[in-house]
Design a protein around this motif. Structure first.
Motif, mmCIF file in Angstrom:
data_model
loop_
_atom_site.group_PDB
_atom_site.id
_atom_site.type_symbol
_atom_site.label_atom_id
_atom_site.label_comp_id
_atom_site.label_asym_id
_atom_site.label_seq_id
_atom_site.Cartn_x
_atom_site.Cartn_y
_atom_site.Cartn_z
ATOM 1 N N LEU A 1 -11.378 -4.060 -1.014
ATOM 2 C CA LEU A 1 -12.042 -2.963 -1.708
ATOM 3 C C LEU A 1 -12.087 -3.188 -3.217
ATOM 4 O O LEU A 1 -11.126 -3.695 -3.805
ATOM 5 N N PHE A 2 -13.176 -2.787 -3.826
ATOM 6 C CA PHE A 2 -13.284 -2.840 -5.279
ATOM 7 C C PHE A 2 -12.348 -1.807 -5.899
ATOM 8 O O PHE A 2 -12.304 -0.660 -5.471
ATOM 9 N N GLY B 1 -5.703 2.603 -8.382
ATOM 10 C CA GLY B 1 -6.411 2.524 -7.116
ATOM 11 C C GLY B 1 -7.756 3.206 -7.120
ATOM 12 O O GLY B 1 -8.362 3.392 -6.065
ATOM 13 N N CYS B 2 -8.274 3.580 -8.306
ATOM 14 C CA CYS B 2 -9.583 4.227 -8.359
ATOM 15 C C CYS B 2 -10.680 3.175 -8.234
ATOM 16 O O CYS B 2 -10.535 2.039 -8.667
ATOM 17 N N ALA B 3 -11.789 3.578 -7.629
ATOM 18 C CA ALA B 3 -12.870 2.625 -7.387
ATOM 19 C C ALA B 3 -13.896 2.648 -8.508
ATOM 20 O O ALA B 3 -14.248 1.611 -9.065
ATOM 21 N N ALA B 4 -14.421 3.825 -8.854
ATOM 22 C CA ALA B 4 -15.420 3.955 -9.920
ATOM 23 C C ALA B 4 -16.564 2.971 -9.736
ATOM 24 O O ALA B 4 -16.933 2.224 -10.632
ATOM 25 N N VAL B 5 -17.135 2.972 -8.518
ATOM 26 C CA VAL B 5 -18.229 2.051 -8.212
ATOM 27 C C VAL B 5 -19.539 2.619 -8.737
ATOM 28 O O VAL B 5 -19.981 3.677 -8.315
ATOM 29 N N GLU B 6 -20.137 1.921 -9.691
ATOM 30 C CA GLU B 6 -21.433 2.323 -10.225
ATOM 31 C C GLU B 6 -22.547 1.412 -9.719
ATOM 32 O O GLU B 6 -23.710 1.796 -9.697
ATOM 33 N N HIS C 1 -22.411 -5.306 -7.899
ATOM 34 C CA HIS C 1 -21.330 -5.774 -8.772
ATOM 35 C C HIS C 1 -19.982 -5.641 -8.077
ATOM 36 O O HIS C 1 -19.131 -6.534 -8.175
ATOM 37 N N ALA C 2 -19.781 -4.533 -7.366
ATOM 38 C CA ALA C 2 -18.499 -4.307 -6.693
ATOM 39 C C ALA C 2 -18.246 -5.379 -5.642
ATOM 40 O O ALA C 2 -17.152 -5.947 -5.567
ATOM 41 N N SER D 1 -17.529 -8.732 -7.279
ATOM 42 C CA SER D 1 -16.191 -8.764 -7.868
ATOM 43 C C SER D 1 -15.120 -8.949 -6.801
ATOM 44 O O SER D 1 -14.183 -9.733 -6.977
ATOM 45 N N VAL D 2 -15.254 -8.226 -5.686
ATOM 46 C CA VAL D 2 -14.281 -8.363 -4.594
ATOM 47 C C VAL D 2 -14.225 -9.809 -4.112
ATOM 48 O O VAL D 2 -13.150 -10.394 -3.944
ATOM 49 N N ILE D 3 -15.384 -10.415 -3.914
ATOM 50 C CA ILE D 3 -15.436 -11.786 -3.406
ATOM 51 C C ILE D 3 -14.854 -12.758 -4.417
ATOM 52 O O ILE D 3 -14.055 -13.640 -4.066
ATOM 53 N N ALA D 4 -15.238 -12.621 -5.684
ATOM 54 C CA ALA D 4 -14.744 -13.540 -6.703
ATOM 55 C C ALA D 4 -13.230 -13.431 -6.857
ATOM 56 O O ALA D 4 -12.529 -14.448 -6.944
#
Length: 237
Positions: free
Chosen positions: A38-39, A45-50, A54-55, A58-61
Motif C-alpha cells: 500500500l502507498f 500510516g496515512c495514504a493521502a493518495v492524490e 503515482h501511488a 511509488s509502491v513498486i519502486a
C-alpha cells in the motif's frame, strides 16, 4: 504476527525517507500467504493518495528497488493496486509474475481494451484479482475467465446480504477474499461461507516499512517510473 514487524533501513539522515504499507493476507489455516502493498505518505500510516498512477509507481519502486522484494514479501506474493492507466502502461511487465497479483480497482471499466490487456497479462503468467466487487455485471463477464481472486469489502456489504453476494460471486476457479475483517465473529462467518483468504485489522493492521533512498540510481529509477506513469515523452525521460 507478521503485521507487527516494522523493518527500518538505517541510512544517512541526509536522504529523504520513504514509506510502504504492508498488510498480510491469510489462508484458511491462518497462514500468511500474501501481502497487500500500500502507498503510505508517512510513519502514521496515512495514504493521502492524490494520483493513483503515482501511488502505484511509488509502491513498486520502493518494494522492488529500495527495500528489496525479498525483505518486503519473503516467500509470499504481493497484491498491488492497478487502475486503468497503470494497467495499460508497460509497468506490469517490469514485475515478476510469479510474485505479484494484479489487483484491479473497482473504478476500472472493463472496456474491450482493458479486457484484451488482462488477457495479455494473464497469458504472461500474472494472477488477476478484482477489488471490492459487490455484484457481477454484464461488463465483468468477458474478464471473469481470467480472474483468480475476488475481494469482498465487508464494510460495504450488510451482514444479511453477504450469503447472497457470495453465492452470486462464486465461480469455478475463483477464490474469494474477505477484506476489512474487524472481529472474530466476522472471520468465523466468512470461513463458514467458504472464503479462501482473509484480510483485516482483526488479524493485523498494515505495518509501515520505512527506508531511505541513498542510491542515486534507485532515485532515478523511481523518477523514471513516475514519468512513465505520467505519460512523459520519451525524449524527456
Amino acid at each position: 504476527m507478521s503485521g507487527t514487524a516494522t523493518p527500518v533501513v538505517d541510512t544517512p539522515s541526509r536522504a529523504a525517507p520513504f514509506f510502504l504499507g504492508r498488510q498480510p493476507i491469510l489462508d484458511r489455516r491462518d497462514q500468511t500467504v500474501a501481502y497487500e502493498l500500500l502507498f503510505r505518505s508517512g510513519r502514521a500510516g496515512c495514504a493521502a493518495v492524490e494520483d493513483g498512477r503515482h501511488a502505484t509507481a511509488s509502491v513498486i519502486a520502493h518494494a522492488f528497488t529500495e527495500l528489496g522484494i525479498e525483505a518486503v514479501l519473503g516467500n509470499c506474493r504481493g497484491f498491488i493496486n492497478f487502475d486503468a492507466a497503470t494497467l495499460l502502461s508497460g509497468l506490469p511487465e517490469a514485475l515478476p509474475p510469479e510474485r505479484i497479483v494484479l489487483e484491479i480497482l473497482e473504478s476500472v471499466e472493463f472496456t474491450p481494451e482493458i479486457v484484451e490487456r488482462c488477457e495479455q497479462l494473464h497469458t504472461a503468467g500474472f494472477r488477476i484479482a478484482l477489488d471490492d466487487l459487490v455484484t457481477v455485471l454484464p461488463t465483468h463477464e468477458p474478464v471473469m475467465p481470467l480472474v483468480e481472486i475476488i475481494k469482498v469489502d465487508l464494510q460495504q456489504v450488510a451482514a444479511d446480504d453477504l450469503p447472497a453476494l457470495v453465492a452470486g460471486l462464486r465461480r469455478p476457479g475463483i477464490a474469494l477474499l474477505a477484506e476489512k475483517i474487524e472481529s472474530q465473529e466476522q472471520a468465523r462467518r466468512c470461513s463458514d461461507l467458504g472464503f479462501a483468504y482473509f484480510q483485516g485489522h482483526f488479524f493485523a493492521r498494515p505495518a509501515v516499512l520505512e527506508g531511505r533512498a541513498v542510491d542515486p540510481s534507485r532515485v532515478l529509477l523511481l523518477q523514471m517510473t513516475q514519468q512513465v506513469m505520467g505519460g512523459a515523452e520519451i525524449r524527456e525521460i
